[in-house]
Design a protein around this motif. Structure first.
Motif, PDB file in Angstrom:
ATOM      1  N   ASN A   1      76.168   0.569 -36.792  1.00  0.00           N
ATOM      2  CA  ASN A   1      77.016   0.858 -35.628  1.00  0.00           C
ATOM      3  C   ASN A   1      76.612  -0.042 -34.460  1.00  0.00           C
ATOM      4  N   ALA A   2      76.515  -1.326 -34.720  1.00  0.00           N
ATOM      5  CA  ALA A   2      75.967  -2.287 -33.753  1.00  0.00           C
ATOM      6  C   ALA A   2      76.735  -2.316 -32.429  1.00  0.00           C
ATOM      7  N   VAL A   3      78.054  -2.274 -32.476  1.00  0.00           N
ATOM      8  CA  VAL A   3      78.838  -2.340 -31.238  1.00  0.00           C
ATOM      9  C   VAL A   3      78.574  -1.109 -30.375  1.00  0.00           C
ATOM     10  N   THR A   4      78.592   0.056 -30.985  1.00  0.00           N
ATOM     11  CA  THR A   4      78.312   1.290 -30.249  1.00  0.00           C
ATOM     12  C   THR A   4      76.897   1.265 -29.681  1.00  0.00           C
ATOM     13  N   ALA A   5      75.936   0.851 -30.496  1.00  0.00           N
ATOM     14  CA  ALA A   5      74.544   0.805 -30.052  1.00  0.00           C
ATOM     15  C   ALA A   5      74.383  -0.139 -28.865  1.00  0.00           C
ATOM     16  N   GLU A   6      75.006  -1.295 -28.919  1.00  0.00           N
ATOM     17  CA  GLU A   6      74.905  -2.256 -27.812  1.00  0.00           C
ATOM     18  C   GLU A   6      75.562  -1.713 -26.545  1.00  0.00           C
ATOM     19  N   ASN A   7      76.671  -1.023 -26.687  1.00  0.00           N
ATOM     20  CA  ASN A   7      77.316  -0.416 -25.522  1.00  0.00           C
ATOM     21  C   ASN A   7      76.434   0.664 -24.910  1.00  0.00           C
ATOM     22  N   GLU A   8      75.733   1.415 -25.749  1.00  0.00           N
ATOM     23  CA  GLU A   8      74.810   2.422 -25.240  1.00  0.00           C
ATOM     24  C   GLU A   8      73.661   1.770 -24.474  1.00  0.00           C
ATOM     25  N   VAL A   9      73.157   0.650 -24.996  1.00  0.00           N
ATOM     26  CA  VAL A   9      72.091  -0.075 -24.306  1.00  0.00           C
ATOM     27  C   VAL A   9      72.572  -0.519 -22.918  1.00  0.00           C
ATOM     28  N   LYS A  10      73.781  -1.072 -22.858  1.00  0.00           N
ATOM     29  CA  LYS A  10      74.329  -1.533 -21.579  1.00  0.00           C
ATOM     30  C   LYS A  10      74.466  -0.378 -20.586  1.00  0.00           C
ATOM     31  N   ALA A  11      74.933   0.762 -21.070  1.00  0.00           N
ATOM     32  CA  ALA A  11      75.078   1.931 -20.199  1.00  0.00           C
ATOM     33  C   ALA A  11      73.718   2.399 -19.680  1.00  0.00           C
ATOM     34  N   LEU A  12      72.724   2.409 -20.550  1.00  0.00           N
ATOM     35  CA  LEU A  12      71.382   2.821 -20.137  1.00  0.00           C
ATOM     36  C   LEU A  12      70.789   1.845 -19.133  1.00  0.00           C
ATOM     37  N   MET A  13      70.996   0.551 -19.354  1.00  0.00           N
ATOM     38  CA  MET A  13      70.488  -0.448 -18.410  1.00  0.00           C
ATOM     39  C   MET A  13      71.061  -0.207 -17.018  1.00  0.00           C
ATOM     40  N   LYS A  14      72.347   0.087 -16.974  1.00  0.00           N
ATOM     41  CA  LYS A  14      73.002   0.371 -15.699  1.00  0.00           C
ATOM     42  C   LYS A  14      72.430   1.653 -15.072  1.00  0.00           C
ATOM     43  N   ALA A  15      72.182   2.650 -15.897  1.00  0.00           N
ATOM     44  CA  ALA A  15      71.697   3.944 -15.400  1.00  0.00           C
ATOM     45  C   ALA A  15      70.295   3.851 -14.797  1.00  0.00           C
ATOM     46  N   VAL A  16      69.452   2.972 -15.315  1.00  0.00           N
ATOM     47  CA  VAL A  16      68.079   2.872 -14.802  1.00  0.00           C
ATOM     48  C   VAL A  16      67.897   1.687 -13.863  1.00  0.00           C
ATOM     49  N   GLU A  17      68.975   0.998 -13.590  1.00  0.00           N
ATOM     50  CA  GLU A  17      68.914  -0.135 -12.671  1.00  0.00           C
ATOM     51  C   GLU A  17      68.340   0.313 -11.331  1.00  0.00           C
ATOM     52  N   GLY A  18      67.307  -0.368 -10.890  1.00  0.00           N
ATOM     53  CA  GLY A  18      66.690  -0.028  -9.614  1.00  0.00           C
ATOM     54  C   GLY A  18      65.669   1.089  -9.681  1.00  0.00           C
ATOM     55  N   ALA A  19      65.537   1.741 -10.829  1.00  0.00           N
ATOM     56  CA  ALA A  19      64.533   2.804 -10.962  1.00  0.00           C
ATOM     57  C   ALA A  19      63.146   2.167 -11.017  1.00  0.00           C
ATOM     58  N   GLY A  20      62.182   2.921 -10.593  1.00  0.00           N
ATOM     59  CA  GLY A  20      60.811   2.433 -10.634  1.00  0.00           C
ATOM     60  C   GLY A  20      60.282   2.316 -12.056  1.00  0.00           C
ATOM     61  N   ARG A  21      59.097   1.825 -12.154  1.00  0.00           N
ATOM     62  CA  ARG A  21      58.405   1.674 -13.430  1.00  0.00           C
ATOM     63  C   ARG A  21      57.147   2.520 -13.408  1.00  0.00           C
ATOM     64  N   PRO A  22      56.623   2.901 -14.524  1.00  0.00           N
ATOM     65  CA  PRO A  22      57.163   2.598 -15.844  1.00  0.00           C
ATOM     66  C   PRO A  22      58.360   3.471 -16.195  1.00  0.00           C
ATOM     67  N   CYS A  23      59.052   3.022 -17.200  1.00  0.00           N
ATOM     68  CA  CYS A  23      60.156   3.759 -17.801  1.00  0.00           C
ATOM     69  C   CYS A  23      59.611   4.392 -19.074  1.00  0.00           C
ATOM     70  N   VAL A  24      59.971   5.628 -19.318  1.00  0.00           N
ATOM     71  CA  VAL A  24      59.520   6.332 -20.526  1.00  0.00           C
ATOM     72  C   VAL A  24      60.743   6.902 -21.229  1.00  0.00           C
ATOM     73  N   GLU A  25      60.856   6.601 -22.522  1.00  0.00           N
ATOM     74  CA  GLU A  25      61.895   7.242 -23.329  1.00  0.00           C
ATOM     75  C   GLU A  25      61.251   8.373 -24.110  1.00  0.00           C
ATOM     76  N   VAL A  26      61.735   9.579 -23.889  1.00  0.00           N
ATOM     77  CA  VAL A  26      61.214  10.760 -24.568  1.00  0.00           C
ATOM     78  C   VAL A  26      62.022  10.970 -25.841  1.00  0.00           C
ATOM     79  N   GLY A  27      61.317  11.097 -26.965  1.00  0.00           N
ATOM     80  CA  GLY A  27      61.995  11.140 -28.258  1.00  0.00           C
ATOM     81  C   GLY A  27      62.465   9.732 -28.594  1.00  0.00           C
ATOM     82  N   SER A  28      61.581   8.773 -28.407  1.00  0.00           N
ATOM     83  CA  SER A  28      61.930   7.357 -28.525  1.00  0.00           C
ATOM     84  C   SER A  28      62.227   6.902 -29.942  1.00  0.00           C
ATOM     85  N   GLY A  29      61.932   7.741 -30.911  1.00  0.00           N
ATOM     86  CA  GLY A  29      62.286   7.412 -32.288  1.00  0.00           C
ATOM     87  C   GLY A  29      61.719   6.083 -32.739  1.00  0.00           C
ATOM     88  N   THR A  30      62.570   5.253 -33.306  1.00  0.00           N
ATOM     89  CA  THR A  30      62.145   3.967 -33.851  1.00  0.00           C
ATOM     90  C   THR A  30      62.134   2.862 -32.804  1.00  0.00           C
TER      91      THR A  30
END
Length: 145
Positions: A20-49
């Motif tokens: 599902n590469a197209v969907t996955a890439e769109n999700e990445v883009k949405a997440l990038m926008k959502a954390v834009e300007g947020a401080g670091r570090p970033c942590v993904e909870v339930g980060s899976g693979t």
């Protein structure tokens, strides 16, 4: 529900991203926008693979050892832990991300409270969910109990 099925089915889970590469890439883009300007570090909870954490430059918190091993191959440093008891100091992270994690937890409110505790002032908490009534929600890749 729980994380135990992911211990067995980590490879099957991970193959979703290439199927599902197209969907996955769109999700990445949405997440990038959502954390834009947020401080670091970033942590993904339930980060899976580590698919999303690797693309966003996040650290991972993951209960499944097998999932975390695949994440390490993607360059994601993970700590073993559960969303309801995050191994993070108070006010120590700039962004916390849940990508289709909350729906697998027996106490999602506890996970959100933990994420809020770990967030620094002005931090970003982002949750991507799949509702059970959605077309994706009806396409379960594993049986969970």
């Amino acid at each position: 529900m729980g994380w135990e099925p992911f211990e067995r089915l980590h490879s099957r889970y991970d193959s979703w991203f290439s199927r599902n590469a197209v969907t996955a890439e769109n999700e990445v883009k949405a997440l990038m926008k959502a954390v834009e300007g947020a401080g670091r570090p970033c942590v993904e909870v339930g980060s899976g693979t580590g698919f999303f954490a690797s693309r966003l430059g996040c650290l991972g918190v993951e209960p499944s050892v097998n999932m975390a091993r695949l994440a390490l191959r993607r360059g994601v440093q993970s700590v073993q832990g559960r969303a309801e008891a995050l191994p993070l100091r108070d006010s120590s992270v700039g962004a916390v991300i849940f990508v289709v994690t909350l729906c697998f937890l027996s106490d999602p409110a506890a996970a959100i409270a933990e994420a809020s505790r770990a967030l620094a002032r002005g931090g970003a908490l982002v949750s991507c969910i799949v509702t059970r009534s959605s077309p994706w929600g009806g396409q379960t890749f594993i049986e969970v109990s």
